[in-house]
Write a protein that holds these residues in place. Structure first.
Motif, PDB file in Angstrom:
ATOM      1  N   TYR A  84      45.709  37.836  21.740  1.00  0.00           N
ATOM      2  CA  TYR A  84      46.326  37.215  22.913  1.00  0.00           C
ATOM      3  C   TYR A  84      46.606  35.742  22.628  1.00  0.00           C
ATOM      4  CZ  TYR A  84      43.714  41.193  24.825  1.00  0.00           C
ATOM      5  OH  TYR A  84      43.169  42.436  25.034  1.00  0.00           O
ATOM      6  N   ALA A  85      47.618  35.212  23.318  1.00  0.00           N
ATOM      7  CA  ALA A  85      47.937  33.787  23.242  1.00  0.00           C
ATOM      8  C   ALA A  85      47.913  33.202  24.650  1.00  0.00           C
ATOM      9  CB  ALA A  85      49.297  33.558  22.599  1.00  0.00           C
ATOM     10  N   LEU A  86      47.410  31.996  24.753  1.00  0.00           N
ATOM     11  CA  LEU A  86      47.417  31.273  26.021  1.00  0.00           C
ATOM     12  C   LEU A  86      48.393  30.113  25.894  1.00  0.00           C
ATOM     13  CD1 LEU A  86      45.869  31.143  28.830  1.00  0.00           C
ATOM     14  CD2 LEU A  86      44.582  29.254  27.780  1.00  0.00           C
ATOM     15  N   LEU A  87      49.464  30.144  26.691  1.00  0.00           N
ATOM     16  CA  LEU A  87      50.389  29.010  26.743  1.00  0.00           C
ATOM     17  C   LEU A  87      49.837  28.055  27.791  1.00  0.00           C
ATOM     18  CD1 LEU A  87      53.839  30.855  26.618  1.00  0.00           C
ATOM     19  CD2 LEU A  87      52.172  30.405  24.795  1.00  0.00           C
ATOM     20  N   PHE A  88      49.569  26.822  27.377  1.00  0.00           N
ATOM     21  CA  PHE A  88      48.774  25.929  28.218  1.00  0.00           C
ATOM     22  C   PHE A  88      49.379  24.538  28.236  1.00  0.00           C
ATOM     23  CE2 PHE A  88      44.740  23.659  29.296  1.00  0.00           C
ATOM     24  CZ  PHE A  88      44.400  24.399  30.419  1.00  0.00           C
ATOM     25  N   ASN A  89      49.588  24.014  29.448  1.00  0.00           N
ATOM     26  CA  ASN A  89      50.122  22.657  29.590  1.00  0.00           C
ATOM     27  C   ASN A  89      49.093  21.611  29.186  1.00  0.00           C
ATOM     28  OD1 ASN A  89      52.438  23.819  30.647  1.00  0.00           O
ATOM     29  ND2 ASN A  89      52.580  22.381  32.348  1.00  0.00           N
ATOM     30  N   ASN A  90      49.581  20.508  28.646  1.00  0.00           N
ATOM     31  CA  ASN A  90      48.643  19.460  28.225  1.00  0.00           C
ATOM     32  C   ASN A  90      48.080  18.658  29.403  1.00  0.00           C
ATOM     33  OD1 ASN A  90      50.873  17.934  28.928  1.00  0.00           O
ATOM     34  ND2 ASN A  90      50.949  16.766  27.028  1.00  0.00           N
ATOM     35  N   ASP A  91      48.584  18.920  30.619  1.00  0.00           N
ATOM     36  CA  ASP A  91      48.033  18.250  31.804  1.00  0.00           C
ATOM     37  C   ASP A  91      47.234  19.225  32.668  1.00  0.00           C
ATOM     38  OD1 ASP A  91      50.184  19.760  32.630  1.00  0.00           O
ATOM     39  OD2 ASP A  91      51.049  18.216  33.934  1.00  0.00           O
ATOM     40  N   ALA A  92      46.659  20.244  32.028  1.00  0.00           N
ATOM     41  CA  ALA A  92      45.876  21.257  32.747  1.00  0.00           C
ATOM     42  C   ALA A  92      44.453  21.316  32.194  1.00  0.00           C
ATOM     43  CB  ALA A  92      46.539  22.626  32.642  1.00  0.00           C
ATOM     44  N   LEU A  93      43.552  21.879  32.993  1.00  0.00           N
ATOM     45  CA  LEU A  93      42.155  22.086  32.601  1.00  0.00           C
ATOM     46  C   LEU A  93      41.797  23.535  32.881  1.00  0.00           C
ATOM     47  CD1 LEU A  93      40.598  18.860  34.193  1.00  0.00           C
ATOM     48  CD2 LEU A  93      41.192  19.198  31.790  1.00  0.00           C
ATOM     49  N   LEU A  94      41.219  24.219  31.904  1.00  0.00           N
ATOM     50  CA  LEU A  94      40.927  25.640  32.030  1.00  0.00           C
ATOM     51  C   LEU A  94      39.498  25.861  32.503  1.00  0.00           C
ATOM     52  CD1 LEU A  94      42.284  28.419  31.486  1.00  0.00           C
ATOM     53  CD2 LEU A  94      41.122  28.412  29.270  1.00  0.00           C
ATOM     54  N   ASP A  95      39.341  26.754  33.483  1.00  0.00           N
ATOM     55  CA  ASP A  95      38.008  27.140  33.942  1.00  0.00           C
ATOM     56  C   ASP A  95      37.285  27.929  32.851  1.00  0.00           C
ATOM     57  OD1 ASP A  95      36.215  27.474  36.483  1.00  0.00           O
ATOM     58  OD2 ASP A  95      36.329  29.476  35.592  1.00  0.00           O
ATOM     59  N   VAL A  96      35.976  27.799  32.809  1.00  0.00           N
ATOM     60  CA  VAL A  96      35.201  28.387  31.708  1.00  0.00           C
ATOM     61  C   VAL A  96      35.274  29.910  31.670  1.00  0.00           C
ATOM     62  CG1 VAL A  96      33.585  26.470  31.488  1.00  0.00           C
ATOM     63  CG2 VAL A  96      33.107  28.294  33.127  1.00  0.00           C
ATOM     64  N   SER A  97      35.551  30.557  32.792  1.00  0.00           N
ATOM     65  CA  SER A  97      35.575  32.026  32.816  1.00  0.00           C
ATOM     66  C   SER A  97      36.990  32.605  32.773  1.00  0.00           C
ATOM     67  CB  SER A  97      34.867  32.539  34.068  1.00  0.00           C
ATOM     68  OG  SER A  97      35.542  32.105  35.241  1.00  0.00           O
ATOM     69  N   ALA A  98      38.002  31.761  32.634  1.00  0.00           N
ATOM     70  CA  ALA A  98      39.386  32.231  32.732  1.00  0.00           C
ATOM     71  C   ALA A  98      39.746  33.228  31.631  1.00  0.00           C
ATOM     72  CB  ALA A  98      40.350  31.039  32.702  1.00  0.00           C
ATOM     73  N   LEU A  99      39.300  32.983  30.403  1.00  0.00           N
ATOM     74  CA  LEU A  99      39.654  33.883  29.299  1.00  0.00           C
ATOM     75  C   LEU A  99      39.025  35.257  29.489  1.00  0.00           C
ATOM     76  CD1 LEU A  99      39.319  31.463  26.255  1.00  0.00           C
ATOM     77  CD2 LEU A  99      41.380  32.060  27.549  1.00  0.00           C
ATOM     78  N   ASP A 100      37.799  35.296  29.978  1.00  0.00           N
ATOM     79  CA  ASP A 100      37.148  36.579  30.288  1.00  0.00           C
ATOM     80  C   ASP A 100      37.987  37.372  31.290  1.00  0.00           C
ATOM     81  OD1 ASP A 100      34.771  36.455  28.735  1.00  0.00           O
ATOM     82  OD2 ASP A 100      33.959  35.002  30.141  1.00  0.00           O
ATOM     83  N   GLU A 101      38.481  36.672  32.297  1.00  0.00           N
ATOM     84  CA  GLU A 101      39.258  37.338  33.345  1.00  0.00           C
ATOM     85  C   GLU A 101      40.592  37.826  32.810  1.00  0.00           C
ATOM     86  OE1 GLU A 101      38.087  38.112  36.423  1.00  0.00           O
ATOM     87  OE2 GLU A 101      36.237  37.409  35.477  1.00  0.00           O
ATOM     88  N   PHE A 102      41.256  37.023  32.005  1.00  0.00           N
ATOM     89  CA  PHE A 102      42.515  37.465  31.404  1.00  0.00           C
ATOM     90  C   PHE A 102      42.296  38.703  30.531  1.00  0.00           C
ATOM     91  CE2 PHE A 102      44.422  32.980  31.711  1.00  0.00           C
ATOM     92  CZ  PHE A 102      45.267  33.333  32.742  1.00  0.00           C
ATOM     93  N   GLU A 103      41.279  38.669  29.690  1.00  0.00           N
ATOM     94  CA  GLU A 103      41.040  39.793  28.792  1.00  0.00           C
ATOM     95  C   GLU A 103      40.667  41.056  29.567  1.00  0.00           C
ATOM     96  OE1 GLU A 103      39.072  40.715  24.497  1.00  0.00           O
ATOM     97  OE2 GLU A 103      38.151  39.142  25.706  1.00  0.00           O
TER      98      GLU A 103
END
Length: 280
Positions: A84-103
């Protein structure tokens, strides 16, 4: 969640104020440092230098000029070898559980190609995270089919906002990457449309959360951003609706611009006329 299942592609343009924090949030969420790919669009600040001083193992691609969002993303995707790839803006902050939820959703929905996060403003309020495909009636009557969506429920949607967008990499063999004719706006919308037309699903995932400063880069160039947004609209209509709709949209957008200009000019002249400072 296995961290090696995700890579992140982050596009940077003079992002000194927020790039390091964005990358830090990706590392905290579990992405391995050498699977974070920062593509720099010809920055003139020291954002890349400072990033590499703090995180020397992060992969950096320096394009050397502002080549646009889509082209930069595609350069980053060329280096992704993970599932998987995450396209991520440089002005954003990712929650610690977000990748678990996406997967979790990717595994639960084998035909899901694109997943969008629940975006929050820095003050914690809800930010727009989904969108419908543009259509000509939106330019005449402002309607939003998603205004009654439950933003706490996973929902199949037409398009998600590209600030934090997860992609199943093997679907790119069929769908393709982002269309590089788009410079900054609507590239993710056309990408979602293409995936939908090929039988894949696009989903909004409320449990995958990212805080987004919304336009941290674009806000520095507000006038140019507005112009680019209108140009992207015309590109979108030409590619997806055909030449007749494109010509009609060109006329509508031109007419709207003239009306807005005339209205603002009248308001300005009336304001000048009523202001004592301008009276002789």
């Amino acid at each position: 969640m296995t961290p090696s299942n995700f890579s992140a592609v982050v596009i940077n343009y003079n992002g000194l104020d927020f790039l390091i924090e964005a990358v830090t949030s990706l590392l905290t969420a579990g992405i391995v440092d050498n699977q974070i790919i920062v593509v720099d669009n010809g920055s003139s600040d020291c954002s890349i230098t400072e990033l590499l001083e703090k995180y020397p193992k992060v992969s950096v691609i320096e394009i050397g000029c502002n080549a646009g969002f889509a082209k930069a993303v595609n350069r980053g995707l060329d280096l992704v070898t993970t599932q998987y790839a995450l396209l991520f803006n440089n002005d954003a902050l990712l929650d610690v559980s977000a990748l678990d939820e996406f997967e979790r959703v990717f595994k639960d929905k084998p035909k899901a190609a694109i997943l969008g996060a629940k975006l929050l403003n820095p003050d914690g309020t809800l930010q727009n995270s989904i969108a419908e495909f543009p259509h000509i009636f939106q330019e005449i009557i402002k309607l939003n089919k998603y205004r009654r969506v439950n933003f706490n429920q996973t929902t199949k949607v037409e398009s998600v906002i590209g600030a934090c967008l997860a992609v199943r990499m093997d679907t790119l063999k069929t769908v393709g990457k982002l269309d590089e004719d788009f410079f900054f706006f609507l590239e993710e919308t056309e990408f979602c449309l293409r995936a939908t037309n090929m039988g894949y699903g696009v989903y909004y995932i409320p449990t995958a959360i990212a805080t987004h400063a919304q336009g941290g880069t674009a806000n520095k160039f507000k006038s140019l951003a507005r112009i680019e947004f209108q140009r992207s609209k015309l590109i979108y209509y030409k590619k997806t609706k055909g030449i007749i709709i494109w010509q009609l949209m060109s006329l509508i957008l031109t007419a709207k611009s003239l009306i807005n200009f005339t209205s603002n000019l009248i308001i300005f002249l009336l304001s000048v006329g009523l202001s004592k400072e301008f009276k002789i």
